[in-house]
Write a protein that holds these residues in place. Structure first.
Motif, short mmCIF file in Angstrom:
data_model
loop_
_atom_site.label_atom_id
_atom_site.label_comp_id
_atom_site.label_asym_id
_atom_site.label_seq_id
_atom_site.Cartn_x
_atom_site.Cartn_y
_atom_site.Cartn_z
N ALA A 312 80.40 35.95 21.46
CA ALA A 312 81.42 34.87 21.83
C ALA A 312 82.35 34.96 20.50
CB ALA A 312 80.73 33.25 21.97
N LEU A 313 81.59 35.19 18.93
CA LEU A 313 82.74 35.62 17.70
C LEU A 313 83.90 36.99 18.09
CD1 LEU A 313 82.43 34.52 15.20
CD2 LEU A 313 80.80 36.79 14.52
N ASP A 314 83.14 37.63 19.01
CA ASP A 314 84.33 38.28 19.18
C ASP A 314 84.61 37.93 19.97
OD1 ASP A 314 83.28 40.34 17.46
OD2 ASP A 314 81.48 41.00 18.87
N ARG A 315 84.98 37.95 21.33
CA ARG A 315 85.82 37.47 22.13
C ARG A 315 86.82 36.00 21.37
NH1 ARG A 315 81.93 34.77 26.87
NH2 ARG A 315 84.13 34.68 27.77
N LEU A 316 86.72 35.17 21.04
CA LEU A 316 86.80 34.49 19.72
C LEU A 316 88.05 35.04 18.96
CD1 LEU A 316 87.00 31.44 20.83
CD2 LEU A 316 85.62 30.47 19.01
N ARG A 317 87.59 35.95 18.24
CA ARG A 317 88.11 36.53 17.45
C ARG A 317 89.13 37.05 18.62
NH1 ARG A 317 83.93 39.83 13.86
NH2 ARG A 317 83.49 38.43 12.45
N ALA A 318 89.29 37.50 19.17
CA ALA A 318 90.32 38.40 20.07
C ALA A 318 91.55 37.26 20.73
CB ALA A 318 90.08 39.07 21.42
#
Length: 419
Positions: A312-318
């Motif tokens: 979820a952290l990586d998706r929000l960074r994108a």
């Protein structure tokens, strides 16, 4: 040549414009009946516009140049003027868009067999979210080869902020008001001279038995996306008291109502004139990452607890890496003791996931991303920022010039995906 043109103008019989506005109802009266407060300022504007149109057109028949819809609401004189006028000049206020009578006038005019022109005039400020139609509320400007009459930049700025009524009230603003009236008159005259006279025997409206163009079915769509855990996918050690079977069941704030935050946000959106649709982040991600075109502004509501999940952290960074001004982000910090104790840790996760959102934009935008810890604060920020998202969305959809808008087809005009 000039005399011949003036003569042609004088011979025109149809009113140049139909001034439509929503009067203030008498307390206890019916706004669609005869219990209407006369509006002195509107009447004076109508008189000023008549004089300006007469001066530009060379007409000597001042009273017949424009019709003010006031005391004869629904009467035969109104129907004749609405049918025959070359321009429809709606005096835009908040009240205008909730007045069903005005909405039916709009529908009737844009559905006439003979083409007409809309020339909207901003009377008092109206938030984007209160406009069910895509209406360009900048000061109208002629769109032919005509050189626009001069309007000072300060007059344009004050018109955009406070409308024509605001200019009337502004100390020393009489010159600015006069400049704007002349510009509006220029647009009316240009449009009228370019449209045909009503044909002999042209059918007249029998009544206004037509749909309201401002019906709530035409409210601005708004996406509400929720990024939060469900009860089966909680971070290790996280209490389950705030969660349900789906992310949209999340209830961060305790007030005894047992209503998920997404539903409460949707209700708030409806009060602002939106037609909200609730989605999970998974369902909206294709829009946020550019894999699917957006058809509305969006509100993304985040529970920072989900950022313990690396995926979820990586998706929000994108998401954060993309420039999406039509998406407003609000982070809700639950009011339970566990969240209060973890506040610093959750803040670090937010800074890792949304560095651009937390370092750019207006102060209230950054504050909304950093976290709101009660429903009252959440409400305030939503109200302040939802209209901003809608306005940013509208910059992606060019509005048709108000004076070139042909009112011959769609009763909703250029439909906003707004609001």
């Amino acid at each position: 040549m000039h005399d011949s043109r003036s003569a042609r103008r004088v011979r025109r019989k149809a009113p140049y414009f139909f001034l439509s506005y929503a009067p203030a109802p008498v307390p206890g009266g019916d706004s669609e009946a005869e219990d209407l407060e006369p509006d002195k300022d509107v009447e004076e504007f109508h008189a000023d516009l008549l004089r300006a149109v007469a001066g530009l057109s060379g007409s000597l028949t001042l009273p017949s140049l424009g019709y003010l819809d006031a005391t004869d609401r629904g009467g035969p004189a109104m129907a004749r003027a609405l049918q025959s006028s070359h321009c429809f000049v709606p005096l835009i206020t908040r009240r205008y868009f909730i007045d069903g009578y005005c909405g039916r006038q709009w529908t009737a005019f844009v559905n006439r067999a003979r083409r007409g022109t809309l020339v909207p005039v901003l009377w008092t400020p109206v938030p984007t979210t209160a406009r069910p139609l895509s209406v360009d509320l900048g000061l109208p400007s002629p769109d032919r080869a005509t050189t626009p009459t001069h309007v000072d930049p300060e007059a344009l700025s004050r018109y955009a902020k406070g409308g024509l009524y605001g200019l009337r009230q502004y100390p020393g603003g009489s010159d600015y008001y006069d400049q704007c009236v002349r510009r509006i008159a220029q647009c009316v005259v240009e449009a009228a001279l370019g449209s045909p006279e009503p044909a002999p025997g042209e059918a007249e409206f029998a009544d206004l038995d037509v749909p309201d163009a401002f019906d709530t079915s035409f409210w601005h769509p708004l996406g509400i996306a929720v990024l939060a855990p469900d009860i089966h996918h909680l971070p290790p050690g996280r209490s389950d008291t705030k969660y349900g079977r789906e992310p949209r069941d999340w209830q961060p704030f305790s007030d005894g109502l047992s209503i998920p935050l997404a539903e409460r946000t949707a209700e708030l959106a409806r009060n602002l004139g939106f037609a909200p649709e609730i989605r999970t982040y998974d369902e909206a991600e294709d829009v946020f990452l550019g894999r699917r075109e957006t058809t509305s502004p969006w509100i993304l509501v985040i529970d920072p607890w989900i950022l313990h999940d690396r995926g979820a952290l990586d998706r929000l960074r994108a998401f954060d890496a993309r420039d999406l001004p039509w998406v407003t982000v609000l982070t809700a910090l639950a009011d339970d003791p566990q969240t209060r104790r973890a506040r610093e840790e959750l803040q670090e996760l937010l800074e890792s996931a949304l560095p651009r959102r937390l370092s750019s934009g207006r102060f209230i935008q950054r504050g909304a991303v950093a976290g709101l810890d009660n429903f009252e604060a959440f409400n305030r920020r939503f109200i302040e920022l939802a209209d901003s998202a809608a306005q940013q969305y509208l910059t992606r959809v060019p509005l048709t010039s108000s004076t070139s808008h042909s009112a011959s087809a769609d009763p909703q005009g250029d439909q906003e995906a707004q609001p």
